[in-house]
Enzyme design. Structure first.
Site, PDB file in Angstrom:
ATOM      1  N   ARG A   1       5.633  16.661 -43.468  1.00 60.61           N
ATOM      2  CA  ARG A   1       4.570  17.407 -44.153  1.00 60.61           C
ATOM      3  C   ARG A   1       3.538  16.452 -44.758  1.00 60.61           C
ATOM      4  O   ARG A   1       2.332  16.728 -44.741  1.00 60.61           O
ATOM      5  CB  ARG A   1       5.194  18.294 -45.242  1.00 60.61           C
ATOM      6  CG  ARG A   1       4.213  19.260 -45.885  1.00 60.61           C
ATOM      7  CD  ARG A   1       4.943  20.394 -46.582  1.00 60.61           C
ATOM      8  NE  ARG A   1       3.990  21.237 -47.287  1.00 60.61           N
ATOM      9  CZ  ARG A   1       3.933  21.346 -48.610  1.00 60.61           C
ATOM     10  NH1 ARG A   1       4.770  20.672 -49.382  1.00 60.61           N
ATOM     11  NH2 ARG A   1       3.028  22.128 -49.184  1.00 60.61           N
TER      12      ARG A   1
ATOM     13  N   HIS B   1      -0.503  16.633 -44.082  1.00 61.78           N
ATOM     14  CA  HIS B   1      -1.448  16.754 -45.198  1.00 61.78           C
ATOM     15  C   HIS B   1      -2.383  15.546 -45.258  1.00 61.78           C
ATOM     16  O   HIS B   1      -3.561  15.681 -45.608  1.00 61.78           O
ATOM     17  CB  HIS B   1      -0.698  16.902 -46.525  1.00 61.78           C
ATOM     18  CG  HIS B   1      -0.237  18.303 -46.792  1.00 61.78           C
ATOM     19  ND1 HIS B   1      -0.511  18.979 -47.962  1.00 61.78           N
ATOM     20  CD2 HIS B   1       0.480  19.173 -46.035  1.00 61.78           C
ATOM     21  CE1 HIS B   1       0.015  20.188 -47.914  1.00 61.78           C
ATOM     22  NE2 HIS B   1       0.628  20.323 -46.750  1.00 61.78           N
ATOM     23  N   ASP B   2      -1.860  14.373 -44.923  1.00 59.89           N
ATOM     24  CA  ASP B   2      -2.700  13.182 -44.932  1.00 59.89           C
ATOM     25  C   ASP B   2      -3.780  13.274 -43.857  1.00 59.89           C
ATOM     26  O   ASP B   2      -4.957  13.044 -44.127  1.00 59.89           O
ATOM     27  CB  ASP B   2      -1.844  11.926 -44.720  1.00 59.89           C
ATOM     28  CG  ASP B   2      -2.676  10.656 -44.805  1.00 59.89           C
ATOM     29  OD1 ASP B   2      -3.378  10.485 -45.819  1.00 59.89           O
ATOM     30  OD2 ASP B   2      -2.649   9.855 -43.867  1.00 59.89           O
TER      31      ASP B   2
ATOM     32  N   VAL C   1      -6.891  15.703 -44.308  1.00 55.61           N
ATOM     33  CA  VAL C   1      -7.860  15.397 -45.370  1.00 55.61           C
ATOM     34  C   VAL C   1      -8.317  13.944 -45.192  1.00 55.61           C
ATOM     35  O   VAL C   1      -7.533  13.022 -45.382  1.00 55.61           O
ATOM     36  CB  VAL C   1      -7.245  15.604 -46.768  1.00 55.61           C
ATOM     37  CG1 VAL C   1      -8.276  15.298 -47.850  1.00 55.61           C
ATOM     38  CG2 VAL C   1      -6.709  17.027 -46.919  1.00 55.61           C
TER      39      VAL C   1
ATOM     40  N   GLY D   1      -8.655  12.282 -42.581  1.00 58.72           N
ATOM     41  CA  GLY D   1      -8.025  11.597 -41.456  1.00 58.72           C
ATOM     42  C   GLY D   1      -6.714  10.917 -41.800  1.00 58.72           C
ATOM     43  O   GLY D   1      -6.309  10.847 -42.966  1.00 58.72           O
TER      44      GLY D   1
ATOM     45  N   GLU E   1      -5.865  12.299 -54.068  1.00 59.86           N
ATOM     46  CA  GLU E   1      -5.537  13.397 -53.145  1.00 59.86           C
ATOM     47  C   GLU E   1      -4.222  14.086 -53.502  1.00 59.86           C
ATOM     48  O   GLU E   1      -4.111  15.303 -53.480  1.00 59.86           O
ATOM     49  CB  GLU E   1      -5.411  12.832 -51.720  1.00 59.86           C
ATOM     50  CG  GLU E   1      -6.493  13.300 -50.781  1.00 59.86           C
ATOM     51  CD  GLU E   1      -6.371  12.650 -49.407  1.00 59.86           C
ATOM     52  OE1 GLU E   1      -5.382  12.935 -48.699  1.00 59.86           O
ATOM     53  OE2 GLU E   1      -7.254  11.865 -49.053  1.00 59.86           O
TER      54      GLU E   1
ATOM     55  N   ASN F   1      -1.450  19.822 -52.880  1.00 53.60           N
ATOM     56  CA  ASN F   1      -0.543  18.710 -52.587  1.00 53.60           C
ATOM     57  C   ASN F   1       0.546  18.514 -53.638  1.00 53.60           C
ATOM     58  O   ASN F   1       1.428  17.669 -53.459  1.00 53.60           O
ATOM     59  CB  ASN F   1      -1.338  17.403 -52.438  1.00 53.60           C
ATOM     60  CG  ASN F   1      -2.015  17.294 -51.084  1.00 53.60           C
ATOM     61  OD1 ASN F   1      -1.586  17.910 -50.108  1.00 53.60           O
ATOM     62  ND2 ASN F   1      -3.086  16.513 -51.018  1.00 53.60           N
TER      63      ASN F   1
ATOM     64  N   PRO G   1      -4.417  24.445 -44.173  1.00 53.42           N
ATOM     65  CA  PRO G   1      -4.210  25.873 -43.906  1.00 53.42           C
ATOM     66  C   PRO G   1      -3.504  26.578 -45.062  1.00 53.42           C
ATOM     67  O   PRO G   1      -2.640  25.994 -45.721  1.00 53.42           O
ATOM     68  CB  PRO G   1      -3.344  25.889 -42.643  1.00 53.42           C
ATOM     69  CG  PRO G   1      -2.883  24.499 -42.426  1.00 53.42           C
ATOM     70  CD  PRO G   1      -3.717  23.571 -43.237  1.00 53.42           C
TER      71      PRO G   1
ATOM     72  N   HIS H   1       7.681  24.126 -39.142  1.00 54.77           N
ATOM     73  CA  HIS H   1       8.273  25.038 -40.131  1.00 54.77           C
ATOM     74  C   HIS H   1       9.721  25.404 -39.774  1.00 54.77           C
ATOM     75  O   HIS H   1      10.341  26.182 -40.473  1.00 54.77           O
ATOM     76  CB  HIS H   1       7.425  26.311 -40.274  1.00 54.77           C
ATOM     77  CG  HIS H   1       6.143  26.089 -41.011  1.00 54.77           C
ATOM     78  ND1 HIS H   1       5.183  27.061 -41.148  1.00 54.77           N
ATOM     79  CD2 HIS H   1       5.656  24.991 -41.652  1.00 54.77           C
ATOM     80  CE1 HIS H   1       4.157  26.569 -41.840  1.00 54.77           C
ATOM     81  NE2 HIS H   1       4.418  25.319 -42.151  1.00 54.77           N
ATOM     82  N   THR H   2      10.233  24.829 -38.696  1.00 50.39           N
ATOM     83  CA  THR H   2      11.663  24.963 -38.399  1.00 50.39           C
ATOM     84  C   THR H   2      12.481  24.141 -39.396  1.00 50.39           C
ATOM     85  O   THR H   2      13.695  24.266 -39.495  1.00 50.39           O
ATOM     86  CB  THR H   2      11.969  24.506 -36.956  1.00 50.39           C
ATOM     87  OG1 THR H   2      13.341  24.734 -36.662  1.00 50.39           O
ATOM     88  CG2 THR H   2      11.667  23.027 -36.745  1.00 50.39           C
TER      89      THR H   2
ATOM     90  N   ASP I   1      14.259  22.541 -33.850  1.00 51.99           N
ATOM     91  CA  ASP I   1      14.489  23.290 -32.618  1.00 51.99           C
ATOM     92  C   ASP I   1      13.434  24.376 -32.475  1.00 51.99           C
ATOM     93  O   ASP I   1      12.502  24.468 -33.277  1.00 51.99           O
ATOM     94  CB  ASP I   1      15.910  23.889 -32.606  1.00 51.99           C
ATOM     95  CG  ASP I   1      16.209  24.747 -33.839  1.00 51.99           C
ATOM     96  OD1 ASP I   1      15.241  25.272 -34.467  1.00 51.99           O
ATOM     97  OD2 ASP I   1      17.385  24.905 -34.202  1.00 51.99           O
TER      98      ASP I   1
END
Length: 323
Positions: A59, A63-64, A67, A69, A84, A90, A160, A190-191, A250
């Protein structure tokens, strides 16, 4: 004439995209040939201490990159609390992700001082945690420099939100040269990991005037979520994003979407919108298709807004610009 055309084409390729085309897999082959093994060992050691290493590092990379790049600007600490990492979006980044990169950087510095960027170490660590969780391996392109700016004010509007529609998701990913298939594949992260209850409480208690519970939620899953997240829940409580296999990388995330068990609206919309549903169905039935698409999307994500040469630096301390 043909030679001129090829030269023009090469100029165009290197001139387009947000920093794309400047990374290579063997960037450190002579200056720090064992960097990948050093990072992998540090990540593995951290993982043996806590599973959170895996979702937290993955994550952090996302996130890096979204924002300013992929430049490790999310790693920076500010004494004024305005870097940041201090932005509201964050604050939920788990400390174990930051610690993974710091530990890996220390291990690399001991062998190759002032050679490997924090941005490259984060990119390698993100790949390594996917592999540790049972996901696909892929070659990581390297050669990023660390960013010189880290401001909380630059975060808003670049990540997002859990209630995004398909068109909002596509628009945000397209800004980063990522396609709809890339977006759906990266959502598969998100798995792993967890979310705080307030990120999806609206779907359980105040979805609309006619239906407090989001009707697209599987009824049994909604009950399960209400039990874990009552309305007066402690704000620090977090639940698994994948209710079935939360510690394995998975394709069950996509099977969950088909069953109405997507935690966020922005998850479930991938199945409920006819424009993205065929891809979700494909990934739900073919783990190979998902793994391939995820690896491709991660390599593309790693090219977003990269700094090279004088555009950035090599930090010795990932938390301090100019170190």
């Amino acid at each position: 004439m043909e030679r001129v055309y090829i030269l023009l084409l090469m100029v165009l390729i290197f001139a387009t995209g947000r920093g794309e085309g400047q990374l290579v897999e063997n960037f450190y082959s002579s200056s720090c040939p064992n960097v990948e093994g050093i990072v992998r060992q540090a990540v593995s050691t951290k993982f043996s201490q806590t599973f959170t290493t895996i979702p937290a590092t993955l994550r952090l990379f996302f996130h890096d990159c979204f924002v300013t790049g992929c430049d490790a600007s999310t790693m920076v600490s500010s004494p004024n609390g305005d870097a940041e990492k201090d932005a509201p979006d964050n604050l939920s980044l788990a400390g174990d992700g930051f610690d993974t990169v710091v530990k890996a950087k220390q291990a690399v510095e001991a062998v190759c001082p002032k050679v490997v960027s924090c941005a490259d170490i984060l990119a390698l660590a993100a790949r390594d945690v996917v592999v540790l969780a049972g996901g696909p391996s892929f070659n990581v392109e390297l050669g990023r420099r660390d960013g010189m700016v880290s401001k909380a004010s630059l975060v808003k509007g670049n990540l997002p939100e859990p209630e995004f529609t398909l068109s909002q998701l596509n628009a945000m990913f397209a800004r980063n040269n990522l396609s709809q298939i890339d977006m759906i594949a990266l959502s598969g992260a998100h798995t792993l990991g967890f979310s705080h209850c307030n990120r999806f409480a609206k779907r359980l208690y105040s979805f609309s005037s006619s239906s407090p519970v989001d009707p697209s939620l599987n009824a049994d899953y909604a009950q399960q979520l209400m039990k874990a997240c009552p309305q007066d829940v402690d704000p620090s409580i977090a639940i698994d994003m994948d209710p079935e296999t939360p510690r394995t990388f998975d394709n069950v995330y996509y099977q969950n979407l088909v069953s109405g068990k997507g935690l966020f609206t922005s998850d479930e919309v991938l199945f409920s919108d006819p424009a993205s549903q065929p891809t979700v169905n494909d990934f739900a039935t073919s783990s190979g298709d998902f793994s391939g698409a995820f690896a491709t999307a991660m390599r593309k994500l790693g090219r977003v807004g990269v700094k090279t040469g004088s555009q950035g630096s090599i930090r010795t301390d990932c938390t301090v610009i100019g170190s």
